[in-house]
Design an enzyme around this catalytic site. Sequence first.
Site, PDB file in Angstrom:
ATOM      1  N   CYS A 137       0.957  -1.404   0.150  1.00 49.69           N
ATOM      2  CA  CYS A 137      -0.132  -0.136  -0.133  1.00 49.69           C
ATOM      3  C   CYS A 137       0.592   1.540   0.146  1.00 49.69           C
ATOM      4  O   CYS A 137       1.042   1.552   1.196  1.00 49.69           O
ATOM      5  CB  CYS A 137      -1.117  -0.200   1.150  1.00 49.69           C
ATOM      6  SG  CYS A 137      -2.196   1.510   1.313  1.00 49.69           S
ATOM      7  N   CYS A 140       0.223   4.139   2.173  1.00 48.82           N
ATOM      8  CA  CYS A 140      -0.142   4.343   3.485  1.00 48.82           C
ATOM      9  C   CYS A 140       1.430   4.282   4.252  1.00 48.82           C
ATOM     10  O   CYS A 140       1.664   4.751   5.530  1.00 48.82           O
ATOM     11  CB  CYS A 140      -0.751   2.802   4.189  1.00 48.82           C
ATOM     12  SG  CYS A 140      -1.866   2.106   3.353  1.00 48.82           S
ATOM     13  N   ASP A 141       2.315   3.971   2.875  1.00 45.40           N
ATOM     14  CA  ASP A 141       3.656   3.570   3.144  1.00 45.40           C
ATOM     15  C   ASP A 141       4.437   4.640   3.016  1.00 45.40           C
ATOM     16  O   ASP A 141       5.747   4.928   2.761  1.00 45.40           O
ATOM     17  CB  ASP A 141       3.759   2.226   3.773  1.00 45.40           C
ATOM     18  CG  ASP A 141       3.243   1.411   4.329  1.00 45.40           C
ATOM     19  OD1 ASP A 141       2.882   1.775   5.202  1.00 45.40           O
ATOM     20  OD2 ASP A 141       2.992  -0.019   4.406  1.00 45.40           O
TER      21      ASP A 141
END
Length: 264
Positions: A137, A140-141
């Site tokens: 992701c 997300c990261d």
Amino acid sequence: MNSTQHYKLLILGSGPSGLTAAIYAARANLAPAILHGPLAGGQLTTTTEIENFPGFPEGIMGSELMEAMEKQARRFGAEVLVDSVTEADLSSRPFKLKTQDGVLLTCEALIVATGASARMLGLEEEKELLGYGVSTCATCDGAFFRNKVVAVAGGGDSACEEAVFLTKFASKVFLIHRRDELRASKIMQQRVLNHPKIEVLWNKRVTQIRGSKKDGVTGLTLFDVVTNDESSLDCEGIFIAIGHVPNSSLFKGALEMDKAGYLI
Ligand code: NAP
């Protein structure tokens, strides 16, 4: 919540399918309950801007769209349960479902909208290093990889979208694809191929992810499927974006599935 709850209609999954079902069912006075599942709002909450959802000419963030859908379902009386189903007995009515919080849910009708999860490459190291440089992701990261070199595995729209998103942070993004042609839509291909920070490595498979929990990812071993050559790529992160597998294991043996595990 009581330990046993009965509903006329239960909907598993709070992605677009589950919430659409909830809106229609609630408006039909079926008083549905929807279970969030492990990822509330589904996979769209892990994406950035959605440009191709009709009605949003300027685009909309995935999480915003899902919040709006949930609000719309609640408006008509759908109940939202923050829980996940761990066991399902569909052998007789009412259907019986056990949840992670230890609740027994029974229902007369069930809609399965459990979606899919990221497919992994199948390498031992990817499990060990997930969260330590391996990710599925970018939204997300991605921010953890500021000014770093990263790789994305895959050649579809997801991989291209992740690669473009990562250019906001990374100094360089390698897109590693197992063929000599991208599967992604033409518009996404153009964004990738024209981006100065993205380099596509064609006809390559990732055969090893190097690194440790202490040091994170340090590099990859790549195999060229045309020349059979092996090469090494130094990078500090790898984003795996090679498609998805259906979240249907709960219903193995109980519901008809195709070879890939998608419900018929
Ligand atoms: P996808 O279209 O199925 O693409 C998966 C990619 O991963 C393919 O390029 C495939 O290679 C590669 N791949 C699969 N298994 C692999 C393996 N074991 N090792 C190495 N590579 C592997 O999946 P997706 O990109 O997640 O997209 C899914 C759907 O969502 C598509 O319909 C897509 O259009 C849509 N989507 C749309 C957007 C958007 O519109 N912005 C964004 C994301 C996703 P091959 O090409 O060789 O098969």
